[in-house]
Design an enzyme around this catalytic site. Structure first.
Site, short mmCIF file in Angstrom:
data_model
loop_
_atom_site.label_atom_id
_atom_site.label_comp_id
_atom_site.label_asym_id
_atom_site.label_seq_id
_atom_site.Cartn_x
_atom_site.Cartn_y
_atom_site.Cartn_z
CE1 TYR A 4 4.65 9.40 -48.53
CE2 TYR A 4 4.44 7.71 -47.01
CZ TYR A 4 4.18 8.35 -47.74
OH TYR A 4 3.26 8.18 -49.21
CD GLU A 26 2.66 3.57 -52.90
OE1 GLU A 26 2.77 2.75 -52.74
OE2 GLU A 26 2.58 4.66 -52.29
CD1 TRP A 34 6.52 4.06 -47.18
CD2 TRP A 34 6.80 4.11 -49.55
NE1 TRP A 34 6.01 5.37 -48.45
CE2 TRP A 34 6.16 5.64 -49.40
CE3 TRP A 34 6.01 3.18 -50.78
CZ2 TRP A 34 6.01 6.01 -50.57
CZ3 TRP A 34 6.31 4.33 -51.69
CH2 TRP A 34 6.38 5.89 -51.64
#
Length: 176
Positions: A4, A26, A34
Site C-alpha cells: 500500500y 478512513e 490502519w
C-alpha cells in the site's frame, strides 16, 4: 502495508470513487489501526458496492443491519451508518461542484502540499487545510470527518505528501 505504501499512499488521486473509498476506509479506521482496515479492504469493497456512492446512498436500514453482522468489515453501526450518510452527502457535493475531486482539491489550491518530514514524529495529524476541509464536510452533512480523519484522507489521495524525505516515494509521488 508495504505494498500500500509503495504503490498507493500519497499518489495524487482524481477519481471520485477513489475519494469515496478512502472516506469510507478512513472513517472505519477511527480508533483502530490502519492495518486492520487495510486487511478488510476487499470486504469493504464487496459490502459497499465497489465503493459506488450512488448505490451506497440507497442502502436501507435493513441493509445497514445486515452489514453489522458482516465479518469482512468493521461491524460498528455508527461507522456503517456514516458511510451511507456520507454517500448521500458525497452525491450532493458532486451535484454542486461537478465532482468530489474538484471540490476537495480546492482545499490545497489544486496542488499537493509537500511536507518535508525527516522522521515519523515530523508528520502532523492535522493541518489548517484539513481543519477547513473537515469543517466544510460537516456543514455538508458528512459524519466521521474530524480533522485527523480528513488529514489521513488527504495523505491517502496525495493531497499531502508526507513521505519521509529519505523515502524513495517522496520524489516519486511528486512526479505523478
Amino acid at each position: 502495508m508495504t505494498a500500500y505504501h509503495d504503490s498507493e499512499w500519497g499518489v495524487p488521486a482524481h477519481d471520485d470513487r477513489t475519494h469515496f473509498e478512502f472516506l469510507v476506509l478512513e472513517a472505519a479506521q477511527a480508533g483502530l489501526s490502519w492495518a486492520i482496515v487495510l486487511k478488510k479492504r476487499e470486504g469493504y469493497r464487496r459490502a459497499f458496492s465497489e465503493f459506488d456512492p450512488a448505490k451506497v446512498a440507497r442502502y436501507t436500514p435493513a441493509r445497514i443491519e445486515k452489514l453489522t453482522a458482516d465479518p469482512g468489515i468493521v461491524r460498528n453501526r455508527m461507522k456503517i451508518q456514516a458511510a451511507v450518510q456520507n454517500a448521500r452527502a458525497f452525491l450532493a457535493v458532486q451535484q454542486t461542484f461537478g465532482s468530489f475531486d474538484a471540490y476537495c482539491w480546492r482545499f490545497v489550491d489544486g496542488r499537493p502540499r509537500v511536507n518535508r518530514p525527516k522522521t515519523g514524529a515530523g508528520i502532523p495529524a492535522t493541518s489548517p487545510e484539513s481543519d477547513a476541509f473537515s469543517k466544510d464536510l460537516k456543514t455538508r452533512g458528512f459524519a466521521f470527518v474530524g480533522s485527523t480523519i480528513v488529514y489521513a484522507h488527504m495523505q491517502a489521495v496525495g493531497m499531502v505528501n508526507d513521505h519521509l524525505v529519505r523515502c524513495f516515494r517522496y520524489r516519486e509521488t511528486q512526479r505523478k
